[in-house]
Motif scaffolding. Sequence first.
Motif, PDB file in Angstrom:
ATOM      1  N   PHE A 126       0.848  -1.190   0.000  1.00  0.00           N
ATOM      2  CA  PHE A 126       0.000   0.000   0.000  1.00  0.00           C
ATOM      3  C   PHE A 126       0.888   1.246   0.000  1.00  0.00           C
ATOM      4  O   PHE A 126       1.808   1.353   0.818  1.00  0.00           O
ATOM      5  N   VAL A 127       0.615   2.180  -0.897  1.00  0.00           N
ATOM      6  CA  VAL A 127       1.392   3.424  -0.923  1.00  0.00           C
ATOM      7  C   VAL A 127       0.468   4.571  -0.514  1.00  0.00           C
ATOM      8  O   VAL A 127      -0.484   4.896  -1.234  1.00  0.00           O
ATOM      9  N   PRO A 128       0.704   5.205   0.638  1.00  0.00           N
ATOM     10  CA  PRO A 128      -0.209   6.257   1.101  1.00  0.00           C
ATOM     11  C   PRO A 128      -0.154   7.519   0.238  1.00  0.00           C
ATOM     12  O   PRO A 128       0.903   7.870  -0.287  1.00  0.00           O
ATOM     13  N   ALA A 129      -1.279   8.198   0.131  1.00  0.00           N
ATOM     14  CA  ALA A 129      -1.357   9.419  -0.697  1.00  0.00           C
ATOM     15  C   ALA A 129      -0.453  10.513  -0.143  1.00  0.00           C
ATOM     16  O   ALA A 129       0.013  11.374  -0.896  1.00  0.00           O
ATOM     17  N   GLU A 130      -0.207  10.497   1.178  1.00  0.00           N
ATOM     18  CA  GLU A 130       0.672  11.524   1.779  1.00  0.00           C
ATOM     19  C   GLU A 130       2.067  11.496   1.165  1.00  0.00           C
ATOM     20  O   GLU A 130       2.829  12.427   1.344  1.00  0.00           O
TER      21      GLU A 130
END
Length: 607
Positions: A78-82
């Motif tokens: 998972f790659v966070p939008a932040e």
Amino acid sequence: MLEYSMLYPRETVSRRCVSMDGLWKFQFDETSQGVANNWMNGLPNPIDMPVPASFNDFFTDKESREYVGDFWYETEVFVPAEWKGKEIAVRFGSATHRATVYINGVQVMYHEGGFMPFVAVMGEHVRYNEKNRISVLVNNELTATNIPVGETKVLPNGKKMAKPYFDFFNYAGLQRSVNLIATPIENIKDYTVWFELEENKAKVNYTVDSNTNKEICVALYDENGTQVATSIGKEGVLIVENPILWKVRDAYLYKIVIEIFEGDTIIDRYYDEIGIRTVEVKGTEILLNGSPVYLKGFGKHEDSDIIGRGFSYPVMKRDFELMKWIGANSFRTSHYPYSEEMYQMADREGFLIIDEVPAVGLFASIMNFLEASSGKQTAFFKRETTPQLLKTHLRAIEEMITRDKNHPCVISWSLLNEPETTDESAVPYFEKVFEFAHEIDVQKRPRTFALIMNSLPHTCKCYQFSDIISLNRYYGWYLNGGYEISEGEEKFRKEMDAWKELNLNRPFIFTEYGADTSAMERKLPSVMWSQEYQVEYLEMNHNVFDSYEFVKGEQVWNFADFQTTEGILRMNGNKKGIFTRQRQPKEAAFYFKKRWESLPENYKSHE
Ligand code: CKX
């Protein structure tokens, strides 16, 4: 300079790092049809596979354990939008022996060589706030142009088989940790330190590689967290008053903090631990901070039950505890650079490392441990594959030195293990390898290579390239073993006398000597393979070492029993360990403890 940063992944105000270790999906690709069949978009029939680990020893069937060819790993992350606006990448501690990485089905990276980290940048293929598919096509075939060197045989039933020119099992897979990393676009790529010691003062010279012209600040902190020096610029000098030097088995580490600034804003920050020390060879001495040191220790392997060559904090911890207990101060990373965490621990514990590139098997023989003693010649460097091999070799040296150059524990580079040196054709090859290492190592650490049995004073054409002459010798084992050991000793002394006669004025060390020993066998009087014989063999060898002033170190083969290819000379592996594969002592361990605890650190120095 390498295309990607080798820096160990760390979290700072500007950097993120998430471990991807755990259970991945895994599938063999025997017909190499995975790419054509779109496996990068999902494996059709995967099984679970732990990472980091070698895949081999989990299996209960031989075909899988011995598997050679293509195989796939797959996971989701998972790659966070932040993290938008940063460079997102997957960093592999290693993939053995070569890998192609796909991000959400798109190929982004190919890396050759099974023992070095590499970074696959996700770039435009990243999907934020979603899971991303990471697929890795790995291949573990041995060839003539890659290191370690060997062959891949095809059996009549169509199965491929590893035929290594080296004596360790061809473990493969994702054997080291994998991390998802986020780095600022303008970032620190690398840094290099080297030292000058003066009266009550140390100069820590540094350079920083970055992809920006913004201001770079560098600071040094002591172990209490007190700032002791600062400097501004891509290169400079940090002056440390009354430095605490990094010493053998008495380490002291400073924290270096490197920052890129724009006004008051930190664009990127990276930190690391460094030790202030110098290393050089002078005459027959190996000098650390100007003081002579005698090396006591092991040739090791990354090898243990079930996980094979996989990195394990518990195994590493046990190994260091045993090395401390026995009174060792050093080891060689035979026969490939180890996991980065090993060097970090050696830095903290004050162990000296001879760092070895995977250039093993440069002698065309599957049984080279026997044939090298018999004087066999294979014209290895005359093959038409040599230019390509040299290219791979130089690249591996560049990666190793780039990765490991700042570790205080690394005191020497071992550039080959047991190559064939008896033919003139080896000379130009060696020249290039040794010059290249010298050119790229700012600390100019001593270079060496391990000389196989038939590389003798009158036959070896290449020892002159070595700053430290490292001998792998097996008198009393492969030559004149058992009741003939006295003859072995005579031959050994004859060889040493011949080296002495050459008056090379360089330190000699033994990077290998050892006797296969079953932890189950006791016999009075001794026979070969018994624990009693291992001790007698060691006593004979040490008597010889102790007779020559220019011998400045002993690293016995091997720290622990380890897995090899099966064969009539290997009873489920190489048994020359001073400890068993389960890290319990053989009789010889107690013998070494006594010897090494009584040898002074500067044994045989002229001081
Ligand atoms: N040296 C005569 C390389 C190591 C082997 C060791 C052995 C040989 C000896 C060569 O990788 O394990 O045979 O034990």
